[in-house]
Every structure is written in C-alpha cells, then in structure tokens.
Design a protein around this motif. Structure first.
Motif, PDB file in Angstrom:
ATOM      1  N   PHE A  63     -39.467 -84.665 -61.567  1.00 39.46           N
ATOM      2  CA  PHE A  63     -39.725 -83.497 -61.226  1.00 39.46           C
ATOM      3  C   PHE A  63     -39.162 -82.359 -62.060  1.00 39.46           C
ATOM      4  N   CYS A  64     -37.993 -82.227 -61.650  1.00 39.31           N
ATOM      5  CA  CYS A  64     -36.977 -81.285 -62.260  1.00 39.31           C
ATOM      6  C   CYS A  64     -36.538 -81.363 -63.654  1.00 39.31           C
ATOM      7  N   MET A  65     -36.348 -82.703 -63.980  1.00 38.47           N
ATOM      8  CA  MET A  65     -35.980 -83.257 -65.337  1.00 38.47           C
ATOM      9  C   MET A  65     -34.355 -82.828 -65.517  1.00 38.47           C
ATOM     10  N   MET A  66     -33.617 -82.783 -64.374  1.00 43.04           N
ATOM     11  CA  MET A  66     -32.293 -82.124 -64.556  1.00 43.04           C
ATOM     12  C   MET A  66     -31.522 -82.932 -63.588  1.00 43.04           C
ATOM     13  N   GLY A  67     -31.526 -83.625 -62.933  1.00 46.67           N
ATOM     14  CA  GLY A  67     -30.930 -84.369 -61.915  1.00 46.67           C
ATOM     15  C   GLY A  67     -30.907 -83.760 -60.373  1.00 46.67           C
ATOM     16  N   ALA A  68     -31.400 -82.559 -60.156  1.00 48.34           N
ATOM     17  CA  ALA A  68     -31.413 -81.944 -59.231  1.00 48.34           C
ATOM     18  C   ALA A  68     -32.294 -82.264 -57.853  1.00 48.34           C
ATOM     19  N   CYS A  69     -33.289 -83.125 -58.249  1.00 45.68           N
ATOM     20  CA  CYS A  69     -34.510 -83.008 -57.046  1.00 45.68           C
ATOM     21  C   CYS A  69     -34.572 -84.353 -56.358  1.00 45.68           C
TER      22      CYS A  69
END
Length: 102
Positions: A63-69
C-alpha cells in the motif's frame, strides 16, 4: 476496473533491465528478479498479488511502499515473515504468496 488474473504480473518492468538476474522461487516455481529489486518488486513483476489477507483472504499487493502500513508482509517457505517493500531480493529466496489457495 477489474483486477488482473493471479497468474499475470501486476507490475511490468519498463526500465533498468540491464541489471544482473537474481533467481528465487515463488510459490514453489522458479522466478527471476533483478539485482537491487525489493521483494515487493520481484514478486509483483511475476504475479498479481503479494499475499492474501490473513482475515478476509483478499489479495494484497502493498500500500504505502515505504514500510509504514504493514500491508506488504510476505512469508518465506520456512515461515519467516519479511517486509517486502524494504527487503531486497536475494538469490535462492523461497517466497509464498498464498495464491495457490485462491
């Protein structure tokens, strides 16, 4: 908008095709990524989903593609969980999407 069949890749590589190949397995089948790809990119250039949601069974692809979701977890054949958006593919990785149960 309809979703692609599970056997068709969700992502299509259009650039940086000259990097070295990295062999891995996906749901027991041989696959290949490129050096420097994340597990997320490696899987989605081979399949239409990263995994199945553990509660609903719905296909998930990050989803977020940056490791936050927390949406990009994927399992190895040994049962280890990896965050696919921030883990780089390595030769010999054996990944499981759960799509065989679709």
């Amino acid at each position: 908008m309809s979703l692609p069949p599970l056997h068709q890749p969700l992502l299509h590589r259009v650039a940086e095709t000259g990097r070295a190949a990295v062999p891995f397995t996906l749901d027991g089948e041989p696959a290949s990524a490129l050096a420097g790809d994340t597990v997320l990119t490696a899987v989605l250039t081979q399949a239409a989903q990263l995994r199945r949601n553990e509660f609903s069974g719905a296909p998930r692809a990050g989803f977020c593609m940056m490791g936050a979701c927390q949406d990009c977890w994927i399992a190895t054949e040994q049962g280890e969980r990896l965050r696919a958006c921030s883990t780089f593919i390595a030769p010999g990785m054996a990944l499981v999407t759960g799509r065989s149960g679709a």
